[in-house]
Motif scaffolding. Structure first.
Motif, PDB file in Angstrom:
ATOM      1  N   LEU A 155     -15.898 -30.272 -32.302  1.00  0.00           N
ATOM      2  CA  LEU A 155     -17.314 -30.479 -32.616  1.00  0.00           C
ATOM      3  C   LEU A 155     -17.871 -29.249 -33.329  1.00  0.00           C
ATOM      4  O   LEU A 155     -17.489 -28.132 -33.023  1.00  0.00           O
ATOM      5  CB  LEU A 155     -18.121 -30.713 -31.333  1.00  0.00           C
ATOM      6  N   ASN A 204     -19.816 -36.280 -42.232  1.00  0.00           N
ATOM      7  CA  ASN A 204     -18.530 -36.518 -41.588  1.00  0.00           C
ATOM      8  C   ASN A 204     -17.740 -35.234 -41.607  1.00  0.00           C
ATOM      9  O   ASN A 204     -17.888 -34.428 -42.506  1.00  0.00           O
ATOM     10  CB  ASN A 204     -17.726 -37.580 -42.354  1.00  0.00           C
ATOM     11  N   LYS A 243     -20.648 -39.555 -29.527  1.00  0.00           N
ATOM     12  CA  LYS A 243     -19.932 -40.508 -30.380  1.00  0.00           C
ATOM     13  C   LYS A 243     -18.652 -39.896 -30.939  1.00  0.00           C
ATOM     14  O   LYS A 243     -17.596 -40.530 -30.950  1.00  0.00           O
ATOM     15  CB  LYS A 243     -20.827 -40.993 -31.512  1.00  0.00           C
ATOM     16  N   LYS A 244     -18.741 -38.646 -31.404  1.00  0.00           N
ATOM     17  CA  LYS A 244     -17.556 -37.983 -31.946  1.00  0.00           C
ATOM     18  C   LYS A 244     -16.501 -37.772 -30.865  1.00  0.00           C
ATOM     19  O   LYS A 244     -15.305 -37.954 -31.108  1.00  0.00           O
ATOM     20  CB  LYS A 244     -17.914 -36.645 -32.605  1.00  0.00           C
ATOM     21  N   GLU A 259     -14.765 -41.040 -30.300  1.00  0.00           N
ATOM     22  CA  GLU A 259     -13.809 -41.282 -31.385  1.00  0.00           C
ATOM     23  C   GLU A 259     -12.546 -40.441 -31.191  1.00  0.00           C
ATOM     24  O   GLU A 259     -11.427 -40.937 -31.356  1.00  0.00           O
ATOM     25  CB  GLU A 259     -14.427 -40.930 -32.736  1.00  0.00           C
ATOM     26  N   LEU A 260     -12.738 -39.183 -30.854  1.00  0.00           N
ATOM     27  CA  LEU A 260     -11.597 -38.292 -30.661  1.00  0.00           C
ATOM     28  C   LEU A 260     -10.746 -38.742 -29.472  1.00  0.00           C
ATOM     29  O   LEU A 260      -9.509 -38.681 -29.536  1.00  0.00           O
ATOM     30  CB  LEU A 260     -12.066 -36.849 -30.465  1.00  0.00           C
ATOM     31  N   CYS A 290     -23.649 -28.845 -32.235  1.00  0.00           N
ATOM     32  CA  CYS A 290     -23.474 -30.037 -31.385  1.00  0.00           C
ATOM     33  C   CYS A 290     -22.809 -29.666 -30.067  1.00  0.00           C
ATOM     34  O   CYS A 290     -23.193 -30.155 -29.005  1.00  0.00           O
ATOM     35  CB  CYS A 290     -22.585 -31.065 -32.081  1.00  0.00           C
ATOM     36  N   HIS A 300     -10.725 -33.736 -38.627  1.00  0.00           N
ATOM     37  CA  HIS A 300     -10.043 -32.940 -37.618  1.00  0.00           C
ATOM     38  C   HIS A 300      -8.566 -33.253 -37.693  1.00  0.00           C
ATOM     39  O   HIS A 300      -8.166 -34.271 -38.223  1.00  0.00           O
ATOM     40  CB  HIS A 300     -10.599 -33.240 -36.226  1.00  0.00           C
TER      41      HIS A 300
END
Length: 172
Positions: A120, A95, A161-162, A165-166, A124, A98
């Motif tokens: 990121l 994890n 996915k990140k 989420e962001l 990535c 941010h």
């Protein structure tokens, strides 16, 4: 790009090179920004990119493809910088945190997305850019970055996915 201007660059005309630089610097900077976080690294890669453009411009077969050719050089220089810096791909279980500076409200959607990409990890982000923005297939990405095709796919999935989420956290 004008054929005449490119021919003058092939003859090492400094004025022509300056004009090409002025026309392309902003676009290539944006490409580099998608891959690298550090402004010093971006400036270094941009300088290397233009050096390569001007020293290899005689290899350009079709002037109509100049911008794509220059962008590809910039991408390759960014990837080389990431390899040189030994960017490690993150564990999918890892994890990272941010922080939001709250400036996303009044800027365009594209800038919002570009700023989210900066959250990121570099590995990535590079894969996301190569696949989603530049259009490279996973097999080619794996070859370019000396990773497995599966790693490319899993890192892209992690990046998506990140980013989702962001996006939810930023209310974009």
């Amino acid at each position: 790009m004008e054929r005449k201007l490119l021919l003058e660059c092939q003859r090492n005309d400094r004025n022509a090179q300056r004009k090409v630089y002025e026309k392309m610097a902003g676009r290539l900077y944006a490409v580099c920004r998608r891959y690298l976080k550090n402004d010093e690294d971006i400036e270094e890669v941009l300088a290397d990119t233009f050096y390569k453009i001007f020293t290899k411009i005689d290899q350009l077969q079709n002037p109509e493809t100049f911008e794509a050719w220059a962008r590809k050089i910039a991408v390759n220089e960014c990837l080389q910088k990431l390899r040189t810096n030994k960017v490690m791909f993150i564990s999918l279980e890892e994890n990272f945190s941010h922080s939001s500076d709250g400036t996303a409200e009044n800027i365009s959607f594209e800038k919002d997305i570009m700023s989210l990409l900066s959250f990121l990890p570099e590995g990535c982000r590079a894969i996301f850019n190569l696949f989603a923005i530049e259009g490279y297939p996973h097999k080619e990405i794996a070859t370019m970055l000396s990773i497995s095709e599966g790693t490319s796919k899993s890192q892209l999935n992690f990046a998506r996915k990140k980013l989702q989420e962001l996006l939810v956290n930023q209310n974009i």
